[in-house]
Design an enzyme around this catalytic site. Structure first.
Site, PDB file in Angstrom:
ATOM      1  N   ARG A 183      15.197   1.708  -2.914  1.00 16.12           N
ATOM      2  CA  ARG A 183      16.644   1.538  -2.651  1.00 16.12           C
ATOM      3  C   ARG A 183      16.873   0.603  -1.458  1.00 16.12           C
ATOM      4  O   ARG A 183      17.717  -0.305  -1.501  1.00 16.12           O
ATOM      5  CB  ARG A 183      17.248   2.917  -2.385  1.00 16.12           C
ATOM      6  N   ARG A 217      -2.498   3.721 -11.817  1.00 18.49           N
ATOM      7  CA  ARG A 217      -3.718   3.193 -11.187  1.00 18.49           C
ATOM      8  C   ARG A 217      -4.317   2.259 -12.230  1.00 18.49           C
ATOM      9  O   ARG A 217      -4.607   2.683 -13.346  1.00 18.49           O
ATOM     10  CB  ARG A 217      -4.688   4.320 -10.853  1.00 18.49           C
ATOM     11  N   ASP A 248      -3.290   7.762   5.247  1.00 17.64           N
ATOM     12  CA  ASP A 248      -4.561   7.141   5.640  1.00 17.64           C
ATOM     13  C   ASP A 248      -4.487   5.614   5.666  1.00 17.64           C
ATOM     14  O   ASP A 248      -5.461   4.944   5.328  1.00 17.64           O
ATOM     15  CB  ASP A 248      -5.682   7.609   4.699  1.00 17.64           C
ATOM     16  N   THR A 303       1.962   6.865   0.632  1.00 22.12           N
ATOM     17  CA  THR A 303       0.945   7.793   0.127  1.00 22.12           C
ATOM     18  C   THR A 303       1.046   9.094   0.922  1.00 22.12           C
ATOM     19  O   THR A 303       1.305   9.046   2.136  1.00 22.12           O
ATOM     20  CB  THR A 303      -0.497   7.232   0.256  1.00 22.12           C
ATOM     21  N   GLY A 353      -1.053   6.615  -6.333  1.00 20.06           N
ATOM     22  CA  GLY A 353      -0.441   7.950  -6.379  1.00 20.06           C
ATOM     23  C   GLY A 353       1.001   7.898  -5.890  1.00 20.06           C
ATOM     24  O   GLY A 353       1.297   7.229  -4.898  1.00 20.06           O
ATOM     25  N   ASP A 374      -1.318  10.780   1.781  1.00 20.51           N
ATOM     26  CA  ASP A 374      -2.549  10.953   2.564  1.00 20.51           C
ATOM     27  C   ASP A 374      -2.442  10.483   4.016  1.00 20.51           C
ATOM     28  O   ASP A 374      -3.279  10.849   4.843  1.00 20.51           O
ATOM     29  CB  ASP A 374      -3.705  10.195   1.898  1.00 20.51           C
ATOM     30  N   HIS A 407      -1.153  18.972  -7.229  1.00 23.17           N
ATOM     31  CA  HIS A 407      -0.081  17.972  -7.334  1.00 23.17           C
ATOM     32  C   HIS A 407       1.295  18.494  -6.931  1.00 23.17           C
ATOM     33  O   HIS A 407       2.238  17.693  -6.841  1.00 23.17           O
ATOM     34  CB  HIS A 407      -0.053  17.391  -8.747  1.00 23.17           C
ATOM     35  N   ASP A 421      -3.871   2.020   0.072  1.00 21.66           N
ATOM     36  CA  ASP A 421      -4.921   1.054   0.333  1.00 21.66           C
ATOM     37  C   ASP A 421      -5.354   0.242  -0.909  1.00 21.66           C
ATOM     38  O   ASP A 421      -5.420  -0.983  -0.868  1.00 21.66           O
ATOM     39  CB  ASP A 421      -6.100   1.899   0.845  1.00 21.66           C
ATOM     40  N   ARG A 438      -8.545  12.925  -0.558  1.00 18.07           N
ATOM     41  CA  ARG A 438      -9.869  12.622  -1.096  1.00 18.07           C
ATOM     42  C   ARG A 438     -10.818  12.156   0.010  1.00 18.07           C
ATOM     43  O   ARG A 438     -11.917  12.652   0.139  1.00 18.07           O
ATOM     44  CB  ARG A 438      -9.736  11.517  -2.151  1.00 18.07           C
TER      45      ARG A 438
HETATM   46  O1  F6P Z   1      -3.844   9.227  -2.877  1.00 22.91           O
HETATM   47  C1  F6P Z   1      -3.031  10.328  -2.962  1.00 22.91           C
HETATM   48  C2  F6P Z   1      -3.741  11.467  -3.671  1.00 22.91           C
HETATM   49  O2  F6P Z   1      -2.775  12.484  -3.884  1.00 22.91           O
HETATM   50  C3  F6P Z   1      -4.974  12.041  -2.987  1.00 22.91           C
HETATM   51  O3  F6P Z   1      -4.688  12.945  -1.946  1.00 22.91           O
HETATM   52  C4  F6P Z   1      -5.661  12.703  -4.138  1.00 22.91           C
HETATM   53  O4  F6P Z   1      -7.037  12.864  -3.859  1.00 22.91           O
HETATM   54  C5  F6P Z   1      -5.398  11.745  -5.259  1.00 22.91           C
HETATM   55  O5  F6P Z   1      -4.209  11.060  -4.941  1.00 22.91           O
HETATM   56  C6  F6P Z   1      -5.259  12.367  -6.624  1.00 22.91           C
HETATM   57  O6  F6P Z   1      -5.029  11.361  -7.550  1.00 22.91           O
HETATM   58  P1  F6P Z   1      -4.588  11.576  -9.055  1.00 22.91           P
HETATM   59  O7  F6P Z   1      -3.161  12.042  -9.061  1.00 22.91           O
HETATM   60  O8  F6P Z   1      -4.733  10.254  -9.685  1.00 22.91           O
HETATM   61  O9  F6P Z   1      -5.487  12.642  -9.594  1.00 22.91           O
END
Ligand code: F6P
Length: 321
Positions: A20, A71, A129, A125, A10, A127, A251, A102, A171
């Site tokens: 940069r 991805r 995480d 990210t 993501g 997240d 998003h 990750d 997620r």
């Molecule tokens: O990993 C970042 C993230 O934005 C998560 O918070 C979310 O669950 C996921 O990606 C959504 O992924 P995609 O844009 O592939 O639907």
């Protein structure tokens, strides 16, 4: 050395500032940099282009990633990774800098384990995480984006005496929900790490109404089911008869101009990744721990889970009275 840099998974605001910093730090040390477009997909499709000093001009303020991202499910297979490695070798890329989360780090680790190519990860990210860093690139911007939305929702919630459930991304983890919830004065915060009974939420809403608080904001991480806020609203309606309005930020949280904090973090980590490779580190992630650059083996980063702070969850309850 000739470094390959790519963004994967993501996107997150601040990734461009990291690209940069990688390019300019590397060139200042007489290395060269190849941009790999579309993450692992581009590694397989040979989407390579040399990045010079001017290639990364005027991108520090831009959200998303100029290298694009993807991805790549097929990267789970060893034969796919072998093809990627052959492509890197053909392009004479000596080492990789992976900007992502990750899953992207796992791909880099597998490439290193099988083909011995040095890799360094930069945590990017929204997240937050990733183990081995206090903050990931993009988290601060996403938090502020969601917070701005909550502040707006608060105006209308107050005016109509309404309950709102605001769903934020996340997620597997609730770092975003927790910070947004506390900073946004949420009544309750749902995070994937902890079960929160709807009964309890309803009784807290009822108690606050008795105290004269007529509108409430509930923040919920999307967890495994984006759109779960509608289920929560329905559960609240069934228990209490009250309507809860739903706002799913989705998003929107991934885009936009990176904050100063994210640009600073990305600049520091981009430079740190180059320094790490140049001084012989490999298969590590760079991070910031208590304001210092830290290097953590990718094995450790990917096998540990960063824990959400229970004390902050408790604080949110105390403050939302
Ligand atoms: O990993 C970042 C993230 O934005 C998560 O918070 C979310 O669950 C996921 O990606 C959504 O992924 P995609 O844009 O592939 O639907």
């Amino acid at each position: 050395m000739r470094f390959g840099v790519y963004t994967s998974g993501g996107d997150a605001p601040g990734m461009n500032a990291a690209i940069r910093a990688v390019v300019r730090s590397a060139i200042s040390q007489k290395h060269s940099v190849i941009g790999i477009y579309n993450g692992y997909e581009g590694m397989l499709a040979k989407e390579f282009q040399e990045l010079k000093l001017r290639s990364v001009a005027n991108i520090i303020q831009r959200g998303g990633t100029v290298l694009k991202t993807a991805r790549c499910a097929s990267f789970h297979h060893a034969e796919t990774r072998e093809q990627a490695f052959l492509n890197l070798k053909e392009k004479e890329i000596d080492a990789l800098i992976c900007i992502g989360g990750d899953g992207s780090f796992r791909g880099a680790m597998a490439l290193h384990a099988e083909h011995k190519i040095p890799v360094i990860g930069i945590p990017g990210t929204i997240d937050n995480d990733i183990y081995g860093t206090d903050y990931t690139i993009g988290f601060d911007t996403a938090t502020n984006t969601a917070l701005e939305a909550i502040d707006r929702i608060r105006d209308t919630a107050y005016s109509h005496n309404r309950i709102f459930i605001v769903e934020v991304m996340g997620r597997d983890t609730g770092f975003l929900a927790l910070d947004v919830g506390i900073a946004g004065g949420a009544q309750d915060i749902f995070v994937p790490e902890r079960t929160l009974a709807v009964d309890k939420v309803v009784s807290r809403i009822e108690d606050s109404v008795k105290r004269g608080k007529l509108s409430s904001i509930i923040v919920a991480a999307e967890g495994q089911k984006p759109g779960r806020a509608y289920d929560l609203a329905e559960a609240i309606r069934k228990k209490s008869g009250q309507e809860a309005k739903v706002c799913i930020l989705g998003h929107i949280q991934r885009g936009g101009t990176p904050t100063a904090r994210d640009r600073m973090l990305a600049s520091a980590l981009g430079a740190a990744a180059v320094n790490a490779l140049a001084s012989g580190f490999n298969c590590h992630a760079v991070g910031i721990v208590r304001n210092e650059v830290a290097l953590t083996p990718l094995q450790e980063v990917t096998s540990n889970k960063k824990s959400i702070r229970e004390d902050l969850l408790n604080l949110s309850q105390i403050l939302a009275t």
